[in-house]
Design a protein around this motif. Structure first.
Motif, short mmCIF file in Angstrom:
data_model
loop_
_atom_site.label_atom_id
_atom_site.label_comp_id
_atom_site.label_asym_id
_atom_site.label_seq_id
_atom_site.Cartn_x
_atom_site.Cartn_y
_atom_site.Cartn_z
N GLY A 168 13.33 15.59 3.73
CA GLY A 168 14.34 15.06 4.76
C GLY A 168 13.60 14.21 5.77
N GLY A 169 12.54 14.75 6.07
CA GLY A 169 11.70 14.08 7.12
C GLY A 169 11.06 12.92 6.72
N ILE A 170 10.62 12.97 5.36
CA ILE A 170 9.93 11.78 4.63
C ILE A 170 11.01 10.53 4.63
N MET A 171 12.30 10.77 4.23
CA MET A 171 13.06 10.10 4.03
C MET A 171 13.69 9.43 5.46
N ALA A 172 13.54 10.15 6.26
CA ALA A 172 14.10 9.85 7.56
C ALA A 172 13.23 8.71 8.18
N THR A 173 11.74 9.05 7.94
CA THR A 173 10.77 7.96 8.40
C THR A 173 10.99 6.79 7.44
N LEU A 174 11.34 6.73 6.33
CA LEU A 174 11.47 5.65 5.40
C LEU A 174 12.76 4.98 5.79
N SER A 175 13.61 5.52 6.55
CA SER A 175 14.73 4.77 6.77
C SER A 175 14.67 4.00 8.02
N GLU A 176 13.71 4.68 9.02
CA GLU A 176 13.35 4.05 10.24
C GLU A 176 12.68 2.80 10.05
N MET A 177 11.46 2.96 9.15
CA MET A 177 10.58 2.13 8.95
C MET A 177 11.60 0.68 8.12
N THR A 178 12.28 0.88 7.26
CA THR A 178 13.21 -0.08 6.69
C THR A 178 14.09 -1.00 7.83
N GLU A 179 14.62 -0.09 8.71
CA GLU A 179 15.49 -0.69 9.50
C GLU A 179 14.58 -1.82 10.44
N ILE A 180 13.56 -1.10 10.95
CA ILE A 180 12.59 -1.48 11.90
C ILE A 180 12.00 -3.24 11.12
N MET A 181 11.71 -3.13 9.90
CA MET A 181 11.05 -4.29 9.33
C MET A 181 12.13 -5.25 8.81
N SER A 182 13.41 -4.79 8.78
CA SER A 182 14.48 -5.65 8.29
C SER A 182 14.56 -6.62 9.42
N ARG A 183 14.46 -6.19 10.65
CA ARG A 183 14.78 -7.00 11.83
C ARG A 183 13.37 -7.63 12.10
N GLY A 184 12.27 -7.66 11.47
CA GLY A 184 11.36 -8.61 11.93
C GLY A 184 10.06 -7.88 12.52
N GLY A 185 9.92 -6.54 12.59
CA GLY A 185 9.12 -5.79 13.20
C GLY A 185 8.11 -5.14 12.27
N GLY A 186 6.76 -5.23 12.71
CA GLY A 186 5.79 -4.56 11.88
C GLY A 186 5.90 -3.10 12.41
N VAL A 187 5.33 -2.25 11.44
CA VAL A 187 5.31 -0.79 11.63
C VAL A 187 4.03 0.01 11.34
N GLY A 188 3.65 1.07 12.20
CA GLY A 188 2.49 1.85 11.91
C GLY A 188 2.86 2.96 11.93
N ILE A 189 2.14 3.84 10.66
CA ILE A 189 2.58 5.40 10.63
C ILE A 189 1.18 5.97 10.37
N ASN A 190 1.18 7.08 11.03
CA ASN A 190 0.03 8.09 10.82
C ASN A 190 0.48 9.22 9.93
N LEU A 191 -0.14 9.34 8.65
CA LEU A 191 0.18 10.39 7.57
C LEU A 191 -0.31 11.57 7.82
N SER A 192 -0.85 11.71 9.00
CA SER A 192 -1.59 13.24 9.04
C SER A 192 -1.11 14.33 9.29
N SER A 193 0.51 14.23 9.50
CA SER A 193 1.57 15.30 9.51
C SER A 193 1.79 15.89 8.31
N LEU A 194 1.47 15.24 7.21
CA LEU A 194 2.00 15.45 5.67
C LEU A 194 0.86 16.50 5.35
N ARG A 195 1.34 17.48 4.59
CA ARG A 195 0.34 18.73 4.04
C ARG A 195 -0.38 18.06 3.04
N PRO A 196 -1.53 18.61 2.76
CA PRO A 196 -2.34 18.03 1.65
C PRO A 196 -1.65 18.16 0.40
#
Length: 893
Positions: free
Chosen positions: A158-186
């Motif tokens: 659910g958390g990953i999908m929420a991040t995906l949704s946030e990223m998509t919403e920002i990009m669709s309005r012209g913003g670039g996005v940075g994401i640090n993946l270190s929170s995700l288990r190996p």
């Protein structure tokens, strides 16, 4: 203030960029009429489209004819046109000045700042960031912020999908996005809820990358994504090398967040532990957000996964950056030590171009001072008074953007209005320095950079303090803590008046200065971009508007005035500087930048891995917050180039008697298989070593061909490859390698056949013509060719069979040059062109430096064949069938 004057209209690529990206548009093109200025699509290619500016000369229903600026008549459907409301920069400047002044409190203030903002915008003295120019008062849906960093994904589906949704919403309005993946288990970590294991942080990065590609295809502006990972994460090595496997991450920039402790381990050759929080902790789901230090401070357990040698990891970063300009490196611990928000909001990632480090939900709005407009010809100096005024007004312009822009996430609004982060940068630096006759990269230039950027930082901070006295400080401002940041300690030591103003009036913005790349906006206004020197004084630019030749006006003007003379030495280009010059210039400017810098150290094609390592370490030692290099030719596609693609193709198609120097005139690359696959990796070599043979040249080759004696000295090398164990026999003629035999896989397999072909091509290359140091040239072309996988680590990493041959050739020079009896080893083999098919089991019979071998000595993975579907080395024999472990292809006999 200077009187505003109406400037002539833009032309050429400048006009195209302005109309396509920044001028106000009419979304409804149905009303297009004869006489309207439009952008018309002249090449409808999803990857390399082309547009031209023109006027509608006729209309018949939904079909129009447009005469372009070049005189060409193009027929187009109405809906494919770009119809502009604004046709001149003056119209855009009026819109922007009014929009940014509209948030002032009183009518008098609105009028005052409309005039002042119009003054700084006039003649491109201030060039607003692209999102501001395109979106202000154009639509309530368009963000005015260029860059965003969203929180590291919560470690759940659910958390990953929420991040995906946030990223998509920002990009669709012209913003670039940075994401640090270190929170995700190996990768391979247990996921108890589904009784399975995690695919790892890198694989989820692939999902974000793929979605960015979809946005790119669907919108008018390319989606921009930065993915980062911290140096302690167990998936670190997978992340560093992920782009060596085609298709996993293709629509994102990559950077590694490096700590001071890691750099200490590199310098002292210490071991480095890769760790991750204990996921069985009962508070893991609630408390873990990617901040390892905060997790430890709560007394939580950290699980060690693997211990590596820090220098090996560092070498892998360097080697990958050398090959493909990625990953970049951000010295994140140092960044936070210097950050003004150190005491309340840690920086976790940067925006896609790397110039803006941001906290979770952080944003920044960007604009650039055009320094080329501040040359005082009478004094042959900078117009310091006007520059100071424009800097001060520009800080208020950007501060007003924070209150003008729409917010689509409440978290963005709370964060930005709580810290009011802005990023005032510059363009036109190289042009200004040419006018001042200061050579970029010289000692004089470093002193000048310190002076001018120190001056702008001082003026910007005094302006922010002044606004704070009028409107209030940012919400989280605490004077004593703010002044304790690494940046502010340096600032107040040099400019004590800044510290005094902040203590008295406060500070409106947590950060003020950022150096963005300004590629499109700088090209539009016809000056040098960002803090970079000119790429070249004549060059070609590939963009979604087409392929355009560009001339640098200041250089062309000098040539017109001095037709018989060469450009003076203060006319320098990115490639004429040393890489160290680039880094030292970046470090001089970084002193006065509270955020970060988008800067690329350009390197020649023969720049070595060791030189790259020295450059990265120099950047750290000089106090840069990050470093990125670009080695000329290290990527297949470049936005800027000094050669015309049409000329290159014509040269490639022209017949040649003998290609005496393949490195200088390569043939068109072979394209068998998907890019990045093992098939493509093997076949690409044939293009690099190709020799065009026709009836007229066979006699020339026959004379140059070095006939093979019956007995040669040589040695056989056993190298583990992604395809299985390779036996590489290298034989010498007159003390230098003249032929190579390759034995990989089982006789009859595709790998066996292609390996044999590779050996024959290499042998032909070594024995034809006079190419100078042919062995060195061959190693250069073979080394680093990658496929779908790799074996080994660090210096022992083998990317492919071709890479294995390169390593064997390098080792061979050492072996045959040793003082023992190695040179007396003898290999007797058949004529290379007449060699019969190799036995099904035996390798070429050769004395081996390592003491001989047999096929019973396979220590590596089982041999694999090439999959005809995906091209990877993943086809394995199983119960009479051949099954691909990569794509699922199956073939049964």
């Amino acid at each position: 203030m200077k009187t505003m004057q109406l400037k002539k209209k833009l032309d050429g690529l400048s006009e195209k960029i302005f109309l396509d990206r920044y001028a106000l548009k009419n979304a409804d093109t149905s009303g297009a009429k004869v006489g309207d200025t439009v952008l018309v699509l002249t090449k409808d290619d999803p990857k390399f489209p082309a547009k031209e500016v023109g006027e509608i000369i006729s209309r018949d229903g939904n079909t129009v004819k447009v005469r372009t600026r070049s005189g060409e008549v193009v027929e187009s459907a109405v809906e494919k046109l770009t119809l502009n409301v604004e046709k001149t920069p003056e119209e855009m400047w009026d819109r922007l000045a009014g929009a940014m002044a509209s948030v002032e409190a009183t009518p008098e203030k609105k009028k005052e700042w409309t005039d002042k903002f119009r003054y700084i915008l006039d003649d491109w003295k201030l060039v607003p960031g692209g999102r501001i120019a395109a979106g202000a008062d154009a639509s309530d849906e368009l963000t005015l912020f260029n860059c965003y960093v969203i929180p590291s994904p919560h470690d759940s589906r659910g958390g990953i999908m929420a991040t995906l949704s946030e990223m998509t919403e920002i990009m669709s309005r012209g913003g670039g996005v940075g994401i640090n993946l270190s929170s995700l288990r190996p990768r391979r970590s247990v996921v108890k809820g589904v009784n399975g294991s995690s695919s790892g942080a890198v694989s989820w990065g692939g999902l974000f990358s793929y979605t960015t590609g979809l946005i790119e295809q669907g919108g008018s502006r390319r989606g921009a994504l930065m993915l980062m990972i911290n140096d302690w994460h167990p998936d670190l090595l997978d992340f560093i090398t992920v782009k060596s496997t085609m298709g996993q991450i293709t629509n994102a920039n990559l950077s590694v967040c490096v700590s001071n402790g890691f750099m200490k381990a590199v310098k002292e050759d210490l071991e480095w532990e890769l760790v991750f929080p204990d996921t069985t902790d009962p508070e893991y789901n609630d408390k873990w957000d990617g901040n390892l230090d905060a997790w430890k401070q709560m007394g939580k357990a950290v699980k060690p996964y693997r211990t590596v040698r820090a220098r090996d990891v560092w070498h892998t970063i360097i080697e990958s950056a050398w090959k493909s300009a990625e990953p970049g490196v951000v010295f994140m611990e140092y960044y936070n030590q210097m950050s003004n928000s150190w005491y309340f909001n840690p920086i976790i990632c940067t925006n896609p171009c790397g110039e803006q480090g941001l906290p979770a939900w952080g944003v920044c709005n960007l604009s650039a001072i055009n320094l080329s407009k501040f040359y005082d010809a009478e004094k042959h100096d900078v117009d310091w008074e006007d520059l100071g005024r424009v800097v001060r007004y520009s800080v208020r312009f950007l501060d007003n953007v924070i209150d003008k822009t729409p917010y689509h996430f409440e978290e963005n609004r709370e964060n930005q209005q709580g810290e009011r982060r802005v990023g005032l940068g510059s363009m036109g630096l190289a042009e200004l320095m040419i006018k001042l006759r200061i050579r970029y990269g010289s000692k004089e230039s470093l002193d000048f950079l310190d002076r001018i950027y120190g001056f702008m930082a001082k003026e910007a901070y005094l302006a922010s303090a002044e606004i704070a006295g009028e409107k209030g400080s940012f919400k989280h401002f605490i004077a004593d803590k703010f002044l304790q940041s690494g940046f502010m300690r340096n600032m107040t030591q040099v400019y004590p008046e800044v510290g005094a103003a902040i203590q008295k009036k406060g500070m409106r913005n947590v950060t003020v200065i950022t150096q963005a790349p300004t590629g499109s906006t700088g090209t539009m206004v016809g000056t040098s971009t960002g803090i970079e020197p000119y790429f070249a004084f004549e060059y070609f630019r590939q963009s979604r508007l087409g392929f355009d030749k560009q001339y640098v006006p200041i250089a062309q003007e000098w040539k017109d005035q001095h037709p018989e003379q060469e450009l003076p030495d203060y006319f320098v280009t990115a490639m004429s500087l040393t890489a160290e010059d680039h880094i030292r210039a970046q470090a001089a400017i970084q002193t006065w930048v509270d955020s970060s810098i988008s800067k690329t150290a350009n390197c020649p094609s023969d720049f070595t891995v060791e030189e790259t390592k020295q450059l990265y370490e120099l950047a750290f030692d000089l106090g840069c917050k990050g470093v990125t290099i670009y080695r000329d030719g290290s990527r297949d596609v470049q936005v800027l180039s000094t050669s015309d693609k049409k000329e290159e193709k014509a040269a490639e198609a022209a017949p040649a008697a003998v290609q005496a120097a393949p490195s200088e005139a390569p043939a068109a690359e072979a394209t068998t298989g998907e890019a990045g696959s093992d098939v493509a990796g093997l076949t690409s070599l044939s293009s690099k070593l190709s020799v065009n043979v026709d009836a007229k040249t066979e006699q020339v080759f026959d004379k140059q061909y070095k006939r093979r004696p019956q007995i040669l000295r040589g040695a056989t090398y056993k190298v583990n490859t992604p395809f299985g164990m390779a036996y590489i026999t290298i034989n010498d003629m007159n003390g230098t390698p003249s032929e190579i035999f390759l034995n990989v896989g089982k006789a009859g397999s595709d790998v066996f056949a292609m390996s044999e072909a590779l050996g024959r091509v290499c042998s032909l290359f070594l024995r034809y013509g006079d190419h100078g140091d042919k062995v060195k040239l061959l190693v250069k072309h073979l080394k680093g060719i990658g496929g779908s996988g790799a074996i080994g680590f660090g210096n022992n990493r083998v990317e492919s069979i071709a890479d294995a041959v390169a390593k064997a050739l390098e080792q061979h020079a050492e072996v045959m040059g040793e003082g023992d009896d190695a040179q007396n080893y003898v290999t007797a083999t058949s004529e290379v062109l007449d060699a019969p098919a190799a036995p099904a089991v035996e390798a070429p019979q050769a004395a081996s430096y390592s003491g001989g071998h047999s096929h019973g000595d396979h220590a590596g993975p089982a041999t694999k064949d090439l999959c005809p579907s995906c091209g990877s080395a993943s086809l394995i024999n199983s119960e009479g069938c051949k099954n691909c472990a990569n794509c699922g292809y199956s073939r049964c006999s």
